[in-house]
Design an enzyme around this catalytic site. Structure first.
Site, PDB file in Angstrom:
ATOM      1  N   ASN A  18       0.874  -1.169   0.000  1.00 17.71           N
ATOM      2  CA  ASN A  18       0.000   0.000   0.000  1.00 17.71           C
ATOM      3  C   ASN A  18       0.911   1.219   0.000  1.00 17.71           C
ATOM      4  O   ASN A  18       1.421   1.632   1.041  1.00 17.71           O
ATOM      5  CB  ASN A  18      -0.899  -0.034   1.246  1.00 17.71           C
ATOM      6  CG  ASN A  18      -1.901   1.103   1.276  1.00 17.71           C
ATOM      7  OD1 ASN A  18      -1.793   2.067   0.512  1.00 17.71           O
ATOM      8  ND2 ASN A  18      -2.862   1.000   2.162  1.00 17.71           N
TER       9      ASN A  18
ATOM     10  N   ARG B 270      -2.337  -1.926  -3.750  1.00 14.56           N
ATOM     11  CA  ARG B 270      -3.569  -1.174  -3.536  1.00 14.56           C
ATOM     12  C   ARG B 270      -3.510   0.087  -4.397  1.00 14.56           C
ATOM     13  O   ARG B 270      -2.572   0.873  -4.296  1.00 14.56           O
ATOM     14  CB  ARG B 270      -3.717  -0.784  -2.072  1.00 14.56           C
ATOM     15  CG  ARG B 270      -4.901   0.133  -1.860  1.00 14.56           C
ATOM     16  CD  ARG B 270      -4.993   0.612  -0.431  1.00 14.56           C
ATOM     17  NE  ARG B 270      -6.171   1.451  -0.269  1.00 14.56           N
ATOM     18  CZ  ARG B 270      -6.146   2.716   0.155  1.00 14.56           C
ATOM     19  NH1 ARG B 270      -4.998   3.281   0.451  1.00 14.56           N
ATOM     20  NH2 ARG B 270      -7.249   3.392   0.283  1.00 14.56           N
TER      21      ARG B 270
ATOM     22  N   HIS C  76     -13.185   2.578  -0.607  1.00 13.66           N
ATOM     23  CA  HIS C  76     -13.203   1.568   0.468  1.00 13.66           C
ATOM     24  C   HIS C  76     -13.757   0.227  -0.042  1.00 13.66           C
ATOM     25  O   HIS C  76     -14.256  -0.581   0.743  1.00 13.66           O
ATOM     26  CB  HIS C  76     -14.088   1.995   1.659  1.00 13.66           C
ATOM     27  CG  HIS C  76     -13.536   3.126   2.480  1.00 13.66           C
ATOM     28  ND1 HIS C  76     -14.351   4.065   3.077  1.00 13.66           N
ATOM     29  CD2 HIS C  76     -12.271   3.454   2.826  1.00 13.66           C
ATOM     30  CE1 HIS C  76     -13.617   4.932   3.751  1.00 13.66           C
ATOM     31  NE2 HIS C  76     -12.332   4.585   3.607  1.00 13.66           N
TER      32      HIS C  76
ATOM     33  N   ARG D 271     -12.981  15.275   7.072  1.00 19.17           N
ATOM     34  CA  ARG D 271     -13.730  15.607   5.855  1.00 19.17           C
ATOM     35  C   ARG D 271     -15.212  15.819   6.182  1.00 19.17           C
ATOM     36  O   ARG D 271     -15.768  15.122   7.020  1.00 19.17           O
ATOM     37  CB  ARG D 271     -13.607  14.485   4.825  1.00 19.17           C
ATOM     38  CG  ARG D 271     -12.311  14.519   4.045  1.00 19.17           C
ATOM     39  CD  ARG D 271     -12.168  13.289   3.156  1.00 19.17           C
ATOM     40  NE  ARG D 271     -11.189  12.372   3.698  1.00 19.17           N
ATOM     41  CZ  ARG D 271     -11.092  11.093   3.362  1.00 19.17           C
ATOM     42  NH1 ARG D 271     -11.907  10.568   2.490  1.00 19.17           N
ATOM     43  NH2 ARG D 271     -10.159  10.338   3.909  1.00 19.17           N
TER      44      ARG D 271
ATOM     45  N   GLU E 284      -8.217  -5.051   4.889  1.00 20.84           N
ATOM     46  CA  GLU E 284      -8.097  -4.743   3.467  1.00 20.84           C
ATOM     47  C   GLU E 284      -6.933  -5.494   2.820  1.00 20.84           C
ATOM     48  O   GLU E 284      -7.031  -5.935   1.679  1.00 20.84           O
ATOM     49  CB  GLU E 284      -7.968  -3.223   3.284  1.00 20.84           C
ATOM     50  CG  GLU E 284      -9.287  -2.527   3.632  1.00 20.84           C
ATOM     51  CD  GLU E 284      -9.188  -1.017   3.785  1.00 20.84           C
ATOM     52  OE1 GLU E 284      -9.276  -0.332   2.769  1.00 20.84           O
ATOM     53  OE2 GLU E 284      -9.034  -0.533   4.923  1.00 20.84           O
TER      54      GLU E 284
END
Ligand code: ADP
Length: 371
Positions: free
Chosen positions: A7, A64, A153, A214, A354
């Site tokens: 990642n 990823r 996601h 956010r 993940e």
């Protein structure tokens, strides 16, 4: 099969090595390119990984990649065309895709004989029907500039939906789940038969739920108002909505632990932030119950979802008439199933993974492309 999952961020590389599905090594190379950091660039970072872990007999590298646009609907073996396509999507993910491309370029150079597979955060949502991804704006503009909902996601929602079906003892193909990924970033997803049919993030990871820093959903006119009336430059507005909004904007701190602790002490700003955060989740749960025509399960995951019983309880409070209930004792214990026995909708807490999902998709991809 031995699979290295990478990642790659702009200043860090997270890695995990799997051997037949079991994690055998993992780590993080940080502050890449900064003086005193772990590595000068991505090449050195990957060299560091190769020195640290035993890559003998490595079967594949899984990368990823945040944005796969409308191009990638599943994990894809990397070749020059794929690199070009990911590069073409940089305008849609200006921070994330270049970092992934650096990781891919270095891994191809240092491990030329090992298949490289790109796994996209957006791919899982490519099954959302057109009416769920189309913004009602000028169609010509939208098409010319690739403006639509993509969703993010995806690896987490896919993993958690499958784990939920397993927890319920039902085939994924015959299960309707609402998955709530509540981490620093947060998104909701409606999953029908293992396929995403709705999600809360949009063209970017900015829309939908309230997040650590956010805003999630706002009226787009807020931006014009801040620009034209308040006189803020666009860069400043963008940065404010991405880095100084959400819990950060409402309380001055992006961590849900701080928000809940302050709320317990009666702090009004933290109480409001908590209520805004939980109400937004409830709005999406209601919406996705309608989209799915009812759900078998609602599943919480990621940092907040896995660890904040108060958020779980508040987000689903008052929904008993819809078959949704949270058992206070199970919820406080952090049980996998937190609804009462026999409840029409099973409420679950499932830790996301993940990297494991990326490794699984890599293995699946290579198995199908060989045959
Ligand atoms: P990321 O999206 O960066 O992968 P995580 O999924 O690890 O992040 O989620 C991080 C967030 O989880 C933290 O910012 C924090 O708000 C929240 N969190 C972690 N533990 C708890 C807890 N015990 N109670 C409430 N929130 C928590």
């Amino acid at each position: 099969m031995k699979i290295l999952v990478l990642n790659s961020g702009s200043s860090s590389v997270k890695y995990r090595l799997f051997d037949d599905g079991t994690t055998v090594a993992k780590g993080l190379i940080e502050r890449i390119g900064e003086g005193g950091g772990d590595a000068a660039d991505h090449t050195e970072a990957l060299q560091r990984v190769m020195e640290t872990v035993d890559l003998d007999g490595l079967g594949a590298v899984g990368h990823r990649v945040v944005h796969g646009g409308s191009v990638f609907g599943s994990a894809t073996v990397v070749d020059d065309d794929v690199v070009r396509a990911v590069d073409d999507l940089v305008p849609l993910a200006p921070l994330h895709n270049p970092a992934a491309l650096s990781g891919i370029a270095v891994a191809r150079k240092l491990l030329p004989d090992v298949p490289q597979v790109a796994v996209f955060d957006t791919a899982f949502h490519q099954t959302i029907p057109p009416e769920g991804v189309t913004y009602a704006i000028d169609a010509e503009l939208a098409s010319r500039w690739q403006i639509r909902r993509y969703g993010f996601h995806g690896t987490s929602h896919a993993y958690v939906a499958r784990e939920t079906a397993a927890l319920l003892g039902r085939p994924v193909d015959d299960t309707k789940v609402i998955t709530l990924h509540l981490g620093n970033g947060a998104s909701a997803c409606a999953v029908q038969g293992g396929r995403s049919v709705a999600t809360s993030m949009g063209m970017s990871p900015q829309s939908g739920l309230v997040m650590g820093t956010r805003s999630g959903d706002i009226d787009p006119t807020v931006i014009f108002h801040l620009h034209k009336v308040a006189g803020l430059p666009l860069d400043e507005i963008e940065s404010s909505l991405i880095r100084s909004a959400g819990l950060q904007g409402l309380t001055g701190d992006n961590d849900m632990r701080t928000t809940t602790a302050r709320r317990d002490d009666g702090d009004p700003a933290a109480t409001l932030a908590f209520d805004v955060y939980c109400r937004r989740i409830k709005e999406y749960v209601g919406s996705y119950l309608a989209i799915l025509g009812g759900a078998d399960a609602i599943t919480f995951t990621a940092g907040v979802g896995e660890n904040a019983p108060k958020v779980r309880a508040a987000a689903l409070d008052g929904l008993a008439a819809l078959g949704i209930q949270v058992d206070p004792v199970r919820n406080a214990n952090g049980d996998r199933v937190i609804s009462p026995d026999g409840a029409p909708v099973t409420v679950c807490v499932v830790p996301t993974d993940e990297e494991a999902e990326i490794a699984r998709q890599v293995e699946e991809k290579l198995a199908t492309s060989v045959s």
